[in-house]
Design an enzyme around this catalytic site. Structure first.
Site, PDB file in Angstrom:
ATOM      1  CG  ASP A  78      -2.253  -0.899   1.078  1.00 25.23           C
ATOM      2  OD1 ASP A  78      -2.215  -1.876   0.299  1.00 25.23           O
ATOM      3  OD2 ASP A  78      -3.411  -0.474   1.620  1.00 25.23           O
ATOM      4  CB  CYS A 119       1.509  -5.898   3.316  1.00 24.30           C
ATOM      5  SG  CYS A 119       3.152  -5.719   3.874  1.00 24.30           S
ATOM      6  CG  ASP A 120      -2.039  -2.504   4.466  1.00 25.44           C
ATOM      7  OD1 ASP A 120      -1.012  -2.961   5.196  1.00 25.44           O
ATOM      8  OD2 ASP A 120      -2.499  -1.375   4.231  1.00 25.44           O
ATOM      9  CE  LYS A 121      -6.269  -2.739   1.844  1.00 28.12           C
ATOM     10  NZ  LYS A 121      -4.897  -2.155   2.214  1.00 28.12           N
ATOM     11  CB  CYS A 191       4.576   0.069   8.110  1.00 29.33           C
ATOM     12  SG  CYS A 191       5.063   0.103   6.282  1.00 29.33           S
ATOM     13  CD  GLU A 442      -4.718   2.442   2.607  1.00 33.38           C
ATOM     14  OE1 GLU A 442      -4.986   1.457   3.303  1.00 33.38           O
ATOM     15  OE2 GLU A 442      -3.390   2.949   2.449  1.00 33.38           O
ATOM     16  CB  SER A 468      -3.228   4.944   5.208  1.00 27.76           C
ATOM     17  OG  SER A 468      -1.884   4.214   5.854  1.00 27.76           O
TER      18      SER A 468
END
Length: 562
Positions: A78, A119-121, A191, A442, A468
């Site tokens: 992202d 990570c995110d998704k 992160c 985002e 985000s």
């Protein structure tokens, strides 16, 4: 075993021949087949070390009597996709991830799965696949990044994003920003703050789909490799006991997930992903349940971007288990749901304890008496909108401001960088929802720039897109219905008055019924056609995505074909 259909009987000699072409022995072919879904990619720092994690998982599987088969799926960073066309593909990749796992698992009749996201998704996409397939499955992530250090302070990726705002505002120079970018992301891993990836990885523990430590053990610690081996070993125990994801993730477990979410002050994106996971498991879920839990669950952690601590600090303070034990002991968490450990949450948390009360506050002295997220309703968001109230100094504020309306993120970002936004404004970014975007981008660029300019407390930003996990300030996302579906946000004009009442939980366009009716009539006469919104993005995958995706209030999940 599912895999028996591939390997037993005379007519499966060709299939066994292909397996032997892979180098499998007869003994390996006889064992359960376990898919190891590795989202490794050389483009994403959260995933760059996952080959080592996958090797450890496979060692654990082999040790406990299984035969592992590693395969991959897509993974979008992202941070790298932020602020340009790439961000249209981030949320949309979640459904692609779930679909690709389903394809590989069903095509090859796998008996169990170990899911390796970071990570995110990827995290929610893999959990969605687990719920859809409902074979024994367990999650082990790559773990969080360590923070950077510069000028005596801890840094995260958000430090670089907000540094841009400080340079734009003339507070810092580009040489200072260059030093920040060199130090902000010093290791592999997701992160370092409580952004979306780490939020979802922590929630895997509350939902019961991962072993303790999954959310917080830093990516570069050898402890993470040990966790991966134990995860591979444990999936075979799940297989033998026939414990499946839908036995673990129930409506009660989802509420537990929300309780942890509120205690930690997680990313607003969790409010998209939990409904999508529920949708795959055919579990009834409404956004109002978030407020039911949030209104009574204290926030006892304040991690970056809302505070100074990072995931490594939470790990040293006792990790997610310590937070869950606090919640359990004070009746904010249900200890009955089953976990992949093969025992209930209450049994699993017996030995957990808080090791640093500065990082994990006692229940008697929380950061806030309410949870970190809140869903707002009103004439601008009859189906809901989400704010990270835990990142605000005043969680009962009333903010009434003047709308500055932009059709898309780019125009809004340009206006912010050109210093056209002032105190008291409400930046409205529309046509960025799941269908309108498409892909629900985002808005970390605009929010971080506002924060860097010192305007995050005096300028609000509302959008039918999303934020985000690194965003903070008066940032309200997921406005539903979105503009592309004719939501009220589509009717707004620059100069309108917007009222945000956090105590009452409302988001309203301050206008008479007559004015709203008049705007509605004009909108219907000149309605924006979906195919005219970013037409260059609607020829391929995103075009198909926009046809099947539902509202943000339903997790932006695909509608099911009946």
């Amino acid at each position: 075993m599912n895999s028996d259909i591939l390997k037993q009987g005379v007519d499966r000699a060709p299939h066994r021949s292909l397996m032997k072409a892979l180098g499998l022995t007869d003994r390996e072919i006889e064992k359960p087949f376990v898919g190891v879904v590795n989202s490794f990619t050389e483009m994403v720092p959260g995933h760059m070390h996952l080959r080592q994690i996958a090797d450890a998982v496979k060692a654990g599987i082999r040790e406990n009597g299984g035969t592992p088969f590693e395969f991959s799926t897509v993974a979008v960073c992202d941070g790298l996709a932020m602020g340009h066309q790439g961000m249209h593909f981030s949320l949309a990749s979640r459904e692609l991830i779930a679909d690709s796992i389903e394809v590989m698992t069903r095509a090859h009749q796998l008996d169990a799965l170990v899911l390796i996201p970071s990570c995110d998704k990827v995290v929610p996409g893999m959990m969605m696949a687990a719920m859809r397939l409902n074979i024994p499955a367990i999650v082990v992530s790559g773990g969080p990044m360590l923070p950077g250090r510069y000028e005596g302070k801890s840094l995260t990726l958000n430090s670089a994003f907000e540094g841009v705002g400080q340079v734009v505002a003339g507070k810092k120079d580009e040489n200072w920003l260059h030093n920040i970018e060199a130090k902000a992301c010093p290791t592999a891993g997701s992160c370092a703050g409580m952004f979306t990836a780490n939020s979802m990885n922590c929630l895997t523990e509350a939902l019961g789909l991962a072993l303790p430590g999954n959310g917080t053990i830093p990516a570069v610690y050898s402890e993470r490799i040990i966790l991966a081996k134990e995860t591979g070993y444990q999936v075979m125990e799940l297989f033998r006991k026939d414990i499946r994801p839908r036995d673990i993730v129930t409506e009660t477990a989802l509420k537990n997930g929300v309780a942890l979410d509120m205690a930690l002050g997680c990313s607003t994106n969790t409010i998209l992903h939990l409904p999508a996971i529920a949708n795959e498991g055919d579990i009834p879920w409404e956004l109002r349940k978030v407020n039911e839990v949030s209104s009574k669950t204290p926030q006892i952690c304040k991690l970056s971007p809302a505070g100074d601590y990072v995931l490594a600090d939470l790990h040293e303070a006792g990790g997610v288990s310590a937070v869950l034990k606090q919640l359990l002991d004070n009746d904010y968490f249900d200890g009955n749901p089953l976990t992949v450990s093969g025992v209930s949450q209450a049994e699993r948390l017996q030995e957990a304890q808080v090791l640093n009360s500065q990082v994990i506050h006692p229940m008697g002295t929380p950061y806030s008496s309410q949870g970190g997220l809140k869903v707002l309703f009103g004439n601008l968001a009859p189906e809901g909108a989400v704010i990270k109230q835990g990142a605000l100094a005043d969680q009962s504020m009333v903010f009434e401001g003047t709308a500055q309306v932009f059709d898309g993120e780019v125009a809004a970002a340009d206006a912010i960088r050109s210093l056209k936004i002032k105190e008291g404004d409400v930046v409205v970014i529309r046509y960025e929802g799941p269908k309108g975007g498409p892909g629900m981008r985002e808005m970390l660029g605009p929010t971080s720039t506002l924060a860097g300019m010192g305007l995050d407390a005096t300028v609000a930003l509302i959008t039918d897109g999303r934020f985000s996990g690194a965003s903070r300030g008066l940032s309200i996302g997921h406005v539903s219905p979105e503009a592309a579906l004719g939501g009220e946000i589509a009717l707004l004009q620059t100069g309108d008055k917007i009222r945000i009442d956090l105590k009452e939980g409302t988001l309203d366009w301050v206008a008479s019924n007559e004015e709203r009716k008049s705007r509605r009539e004009k909108y219907e006469q000149n309605q924006v056609q979906l195919e005219n919104l970013n037409p260059e993005l609607r020829a391929g995958y995103l075009g198909r995505y926009s046809q099947f995706v539902q509202s943000a209030s339903r997790g932006a999940a695909f509608r099911k074909i009946k």
